[in-house]
Design a protein around this motif. Structure first.
Motif, short mmCIF file in Angstrom:
data_model
loop_
_atom_site.label_atom_id
_atom_site.label_comp_id
_atom_site.label_asym_id
_atom_site.label_seq_id
_atom_site.Cartn_x
_atom_site.Cartn_y
_atom_site.Cartn_z
N LYS A 37 0.83 -1.22 0.00
CA LYS A 37 0.00 0.00 0.00
C LYS A 37 0.87 1.27 0.00
O LYS A 37 0.48 2.29 -0.55
N LYS A 38 2.04 1.18 0.61
CA LYS A 38 2.98 2.33 0.60
C LYS A 38 3.42 2.64 -0.83
O LYS A 38 3.66 3.79 -1.20
N LEU A 39 3.55 1.58 -1.64
CA LEU A 39 4.02 1.77 -3.02
C LEU A 39 3.00 2.55 -3.87
O LEU A 39 3.34 3.05 -4.93
N GLN A 40 1.77 2.63 -3.37
CA GLN A 40 0.74 3.41 -4.08
C GLN A 40 1.17 4.86 -4.27
O GLN A 40 0.67 5.56 -5.13
N HIS A 41 2.10 5.32 -3.42
CA HIS A 41 2.49 6.74 -3.46
C HIS A 41 3.67 7.01 -4.38
O HIS A 41 4.19 8.11 -4.40
N THR A 42 4.07 5.99 -5.14
CA THR A 42 5.25 6.14 -6.00
C THR A 42 5.14 7.34 -6.95
O THR A 42 6.10 8.09 -7.14
N SER A 43 3.95 7.53 -7.49
CA SER A 43 3.79 8.60 -8.50
C SER A 43 3.96 10.00 -7.89
O SER A 43 4.08 10.98 -8.62
N THR A 44 3.96 10.09 -6.56
CA THR A 44 4.20 11.39 -5.93
C THR A 44 5.63 11.85 -6.21
O THR A 44 5.89 13.05 -6.32
N LEU A 45 6.54 10.89 -6.31
CA LEU A 45 7.96 11.24 -6.49
C LEU A 45 8.50 10.93 -7.89
O LEU A 45 9.44 11.58 -8.34
N PHE A 46 7.91 9.94 -8.55
CA PHE A 46 8.45 9.51 -9.84
C PHE A 46 7.41 9.70 -10.95
O PHE A 46 6.21 9.48 -10.73
N SER A 47 7.90 10.07 -12.14
CA SER A 47 6.99 10.09 -13.29
C SER A 47 7.30 8.92 -14.23
O SER A 47 6.44 8.42 -14.93
N ASP A 48 8.55 8.46 -14.19
CA ASP A 48 8.98 7.39 -15.09
C ASP A 48 9.29 6.15 -14.25
O ASP A 48 10.36 6.05 -13.64
N TYR A 49 8.35 5.22 -14.18
CA TYR A 49 8.57 4.01 -13.39
C TYR A 49 7.64 2.90 -13.88
O TYR A 49 6.68 3.17 -14.61
N GLN A 50 7.94 1.68 -13.44
CA GLN A 50 7.13 0.53 -13.85
C GLN A 50 7.11 -0.52 -12.73
O GLN A 50 8.14 -0.74 -12.08
N SER A 55 -4.17 -9.94 -6.27
CA SER A 55 -4.46 -9.10 -5.08
C SER A 55 -3.37 -8.05 -4.92
O SER A 55 -3.66 -6.90 -4.60
N TRP A 56 -2.12 -8.43 -5.15
CA TRP A 56 -1.02 -7.47 -5.01
C TRP A 56 -1.22 -6.30 -5.96
O TRP A 56 -1.02 -5.14 -5.59
N GLU A 57 -1.63 -6.60 -7.19
CA GLU A 57 -1.87 -5.52 -8.15
C GLU A 57 -2.99 -4.61 -7.67
O GLU A 57 -2.92 -3.39 -7.78
N GLN A 58 -4.01 -5.26 -7.07
CA GLN A 58 -5.13 -4.48 -6.52
C GLN A 58 -4.66 -3.59 -5.39
O GLN A 58 -5.05 -2.42 -5.29
N TRP A 59 -3.82 -4.13 -4.50
CA TRP A 59 -3.31 -3.35 -3.35
C TRP A 59 -2.48 -2.17 -3.84
O TRP A 59 -2.42 -1.13 -3.19
N LEU A 60 -1.85 -2.35 -5.01
CA LEU A 60 -1.00 -1.31 -5.60
C LEU A 60 -1.86 -0.17 -6.16
O LEU A 60 -1.41 0.96 -6.26
N ALA A 61 -3.09 -0.52 -6.54
CA ALA A 61 -4.04 0.42 -7.14
C ALA A 61 -3.56 0.98 -8.47
O ALA A 61 -3.94 2.08 -8.86
N LEU A 106 9.74 -2.49 -8.22
CA LEU A 106 9.53 -1.14 -8.75
C LEU A 106 10.81 -0.75 -9.50
O LEU A 106 11.90 -0.72 -8.90
N ASN A 107 10.67 -0.53 -10.78
CA ASN A 107 11.82 -0.13 -11.60
C ASN A 107 11.71 1.35 -11.93
O ASN A 107 10.68 1.80 -12.44
N THR A 108 12.75 2.11 -11.61
CA THR A 108 12.85 3.49 -12.05
C THR A 108 14.14 3.57 -12.88
O THR A 108 14.92 2.61 -12.86
N PRO A 109 14.40 4.63 -13.59
CA PRO A 109 15.58 4.65 -14.46
C PRO A 109 16.89 4.33 -13.72
O PRO A 109 17.76 3.67 -14.28
N PHE A 110 17.01 4.75 -12.45
CA PHE A 110 18.31 4.57 -11.78
C PHE A 110 18.22 3.79 -10.47
O PHE A 110 19.18 3.70 -9.72
N GLU A 111 17.03 3.24 -10.18
CA GLU A 111 16.85 2.49 -8.93
C GLU A 111 15.92 1.31 -9.16
O GLU A 111 15.08 1.33 -10.07
N LYS A 112 16.05 0.33 -8.28
CA LYS A 112 15.20 -0.85 -8.35
C LYS A 112 14.86 -1.26 -6.91
O LYS A 112 15.77 -1.39 -6.09
#
Ligand SMILES: NC(=O)c1ccc[n+]([C@@H]2O[C@H](COP(=O)([O-])OP(=O)(O)OC[C@H]3O[C@@H](n4cnc5c(N)ncnc54)[C@H](OP(=O)(O)O)[C@@H]3O)[C@@H](O)[C@H]2O)c1
Length: 224
Positions: A109-122, A143-149, A170-176
């Protein structure tokens, strides 16, 4: 705690390995539940097919003991909540009794906030199970995908006798960042059901009706 163990198959059988045998009364298809035998126990734990569970609901209600059910594969009848409240009973249902999975739930559920800091991620979710599991991806991966929203790329493989292995990355250009849950033994479900049984017995008469393992643990984890 005297347990009426209903179903001693692959999952219920694990309760026998985690709780003193002398405090367990066993029920299976050869030895079906009766009100008389159930009422000699403190709590019932059921790991049986959903349709079988639905058939024995009237006997469980008449026995007046609290019930923990992990039965899946059939909807519980709509009138159950009213019946339990009228009879001053509390039952707990869980679709996945792994206690560790409840912690993973909070982390995802914490990962739901990824877009607050990143625009380019997967996000990617990969799951592995034993070769006898025919469906895929697993209900847990979904269920995990659902929890991710948000949507994730989900992949799966079937190999050996793996009980259950799920990983989200969570993959971002310079972190995983990766989070992995490995189920090592089906005891995780028995452990969670025993936890729920103890919880029920120490919270009797607080609120009647059908409670969900996932809601109870979520409340406990977020209250901290
Ligand atoms: N919620 C969770 O965390 C969770 C986790 C794992 C599994 N499950 C669910 O739990 C259920 C059982 O799974 P499993 O893998 O343990 O299955 P399993 O190995 O096939 O065991 C099923 C058990 O149900 C018993 N049973 C069948 N009819 C019965 C009856 N009329 N009265 C009493 N017992 C009866 C069987 O007894 P006999 O051997 O005498 O036929 C057997 O002991 C399934 O619904 C499964 O999806 C839930």
């Amino acid at each position: 705690m005297k347990i009426a163990l209903i179903g001693k198959g692959k999952t219920g059988g694990k309760i026998l390995e985690l709780h003193p045998k002398e405090d367990i009364v066993l029920f299976d298809s050869e030895n079906p539940v009766t009100v008389e035998k159930l009422s000699q126990c403190d709590v019932a734990i059921a790991f049986i097919p959903g349709p079988v569970f639905n058939n024995i609901i009237p006997i469980l209600v008449d026995s007046k003991i609290p019930v923990v059910t992990g039965a899946t594969g059939a909807e519980l009848p709509g009138h159950l909540e009213t019946t339990l409240v009228e009879n001053k009973l509390t039952w707990i249902q869980g679709s996945n009794f792994s206690l560790g999975m409840r912690i993973v739930h909070q982390m995802i559920k914490k990962l739901q906030h990824t877009s607050t800091l990143f625009s380019d991620y997967q996000f990617k979710i990969h799951e592995i199970h034993h070769t006898k599991k025919i469906d895929g991806p697993s209900g847990t991966a979904l269920s995990w995908e659902q929890w991710l929203a948000e949507s994730a790329e989900i992949t799966f493989e079937r190999t050996g006798d793996v009980v259950g292995d799920h990983q989200i990355t969570l993959n971002t250009p310079f972190e995983k960042i990766s989070l992995r849950h490995e189920a090592l033994d089906r005891k995780i479900f028995a452990q969670g059901a025993l936890w729920a049984a103890k919880y029920l017995l120490s919270n009797l008469n607080t609120e009647y009706g059908l409670k969900y393992f996932e809601d109870i643990t979520e409340q406990l984890l977020t209250d901290k």
